[in-house]
Design a protein around this motif. Sequence first.
Motif, mmCIF file in Angstrom:
data_model
loop_
_atom_site.group_PDB
_atom_site.id
_atom_site.type_symbol
_atom_site.label_atom_id
_atom_site.label_comp_id
_atom_site.label_asym_id
_atom_site.label_seq_id
_atom_site.Cartn_x
_atom_site.Cartn_y
_atom_site.Cartn_z
ATOM 1 N N SER A 17 -9.640 30.584 29.466
ATOM 2 C CA SER A 17 -10.609 31.029 28.469
ATOM 3 C C SER A 17 -10.980 29.916 27.489
ATOM 4 O O SER A 17 -12.044 29.974 26.869
ATOM 5 C CB SER A 17 -10.058 32.223 27.699
ATOM 6 N N LEU A 18 -10.143 28.892 27.367
ATOM 7 C CA LEU A 18 -10.411 27.825 26.400
ATOM 8 C C LEU A 18 -11.707 27.060 26.674
ATOM 9 O O LEU A 18 -12.474 26.822 25.729
ATOM 10 C CB LEU A 18 -9.216 26.875 26.333
ATOM 11 N N PRO A 19 -12.020 26.654 27.927
ATOM 12 C CA PRO A 19 -13.310 25.990 28.141
ATOM 13 C C PRO A 19 -14.501 26.892 27.827
ATOM 14 O O PRO A 19 -15.553 26.422 27.388
ATOM 15 C CB PRO A 19 -13.294 25.629 29.628
ATOM 16 N N GLY A 20 -14.341 28.193 28.036
ATOM 17 C CA GLY A 20 -15.408 29.126 27.695
ATOM 18 C C GLY A 20 -15.663 29.178 26.195
ATOM 19 O O GLY A 20 -16.813 29.288 25.756
ATOM 20 N N PHE A 21 -14.586 29.122 25.397
ATOM 21 C CA PHE A 21 -14.749 29.076 23.944
ATOM 22 C C PHE A 21 -15.495 27.822 23.518
ATOM 23 O O PHE A 21 -16.408 27.877 22.696
ATOM 24 C CB PHE A 21 -13.387 29.123 23.240
ATOM 25 N N VAL A 22 -15.097 26.692 24.093
ATOM 26 C CA VAL A 22 -15.751 25.429 23.739
ATOM 27 C C VAL A 22 -17.229 25.473 24.117
ATOM 28 O O VAL A 22 -18.107 25.059 23.346
ATOM 29 C CB VAL A 22 -15.031 24.243 24.409
ATOM 30 N N SER A 23 -17.523 25.980 25.307
ATOM 31 C CA SER A 23 -18.908 26.062 25.764
ATOM 32 C C SER A 23 -19.734 27.005 24.886
ATOM 33 O O SER A 23 -20.874 26.690 24.533
ATOM 34 C CB SER A 23 -18.948 26.541 27.214
ATOM 35 N N ALA A 24 -19.161 28.147 24.552
ATOM 36 C CA ALA A 24 -19.893 29.111 23.734
ATOM 37 C C ALA A 24 -20.165 28.556 22.336
ATOM 38 O O ALA A 24 -21.266 28.706 21.805
ATOM 39 C CB ALA A 24 -19.113 30.415 23.641
ATOM 40 N N PHE A 25 -19.185 27.910 21.738
ATOM 41 C CA PHE A 25 -19.390 27.377 20.399
ATOM 42 C C PHE A 25 -20.350 26.194 20.402
ATOM 43 O O PHE A 25 -21.094 25.992 19.450
ATOM 44 C CB PHE A 25 -18.068 26.999 19.755
ATOM 45 N N SER A 26 -20.350 25.400 21.480
ATOM 46 C CA SER A 26 -21.288 24.276 21.524
ATOM 47 C C SER A 26 -22.721 24.748 21.749
ATOM 48 O O SER A 26 -23.662 24.091 21.329
ATOM 49 C CB SER A 26 -20.880 23.282 22.613
ATOM 50 N N ASP A 27 -22.891 25.901 22.428
ATOM 51 C CA ASP A 27 -24.216 26.474 22.623
ATOM 52 C C ASP A 27 -24.625 27.413 21.493
ATOM 53 O O ASP A 27 -25.698 28.017 21.546
ATOM 54 C CB ASP A 27 -24.277 27.250 23.942
ATOM 55 N N ARG A 28 -23.762 27.581 20.506
ATOM 56 C CA ARG A 28 -23.991 28.444 19.345
ATOM 57 C C ARG A 28 -24.263 29.891 19.738
ATOM 58 O O ARG A 28 -25.228 30.514 19.312
ATOM 59 C CB ARG A 28 -25.113 27.908 18.479
ATOM 60 N N ARG A 29 -23.387 30.394 20.605
ATOM 61 C CA ARG A 29 -23.469 31.808 20.988
ATOM 62 C C ARG A 29 -22.087 32.427 20.859
ATOM 63 O O ARG A 29 -21.085 31.739 20.755
ATOM 64 C CB ARG A 29 -24.015 31.962 22.408
ATOM 65 N N PHE A 30 -22.046 33.742 20.870
ATOM 66 C CA PHE A 30 -20.782 34.448 20.699
ATOM 67 C C PHE A 30 -19.989 34.403 22.003
ATOM 68 O O PHE A 30 -20.521 34.718 23.069
ATOM 69 C CB PHE A 30 -21.046 35.902 20.291
ATOM 70 N N PRO A 31 -18.717 34.055 21.957
ATOM 71 C CA PRO A 31 -17.907 33.935 23.181
ATOM 72 C C PRO A 31 -17.366 35.289 23.649
ATOM 73 O O PRO A 31 -16.200 35.613 23.440
ATOM 74 C CB PRO A 31 -16.780 32.998 22.757
#
Length: 74
Positions: A17-31
């Motif tokens: 789940s950690l890469p998903g958090f990084v991706s979501a925060f870098s795209d400025r969307r809710f994870p």
Amino acid sequence: MDMDLIFVVGLVIAAFSLPGFVSAFSDRRFPKMPLVMALMGGGMVYFAIQQNEGAYTLETIDDVFVSVVARYII
């Protein structure tokens, strides 16, 4: 079911789940999905720890992981 297996699968799900958090925060969307995965993995780890109190410490995580992989892969 084997508590060691539940513990290891929970750790793996939480780690994925950690890469998903990084991706979501870098795209400025809710994870959404990373949050669900982290909660599910954390719940599995918590359940395994509650069932086998004192069996899992920071020193034994690698031993448990290797024994589960060896038991189910080999």
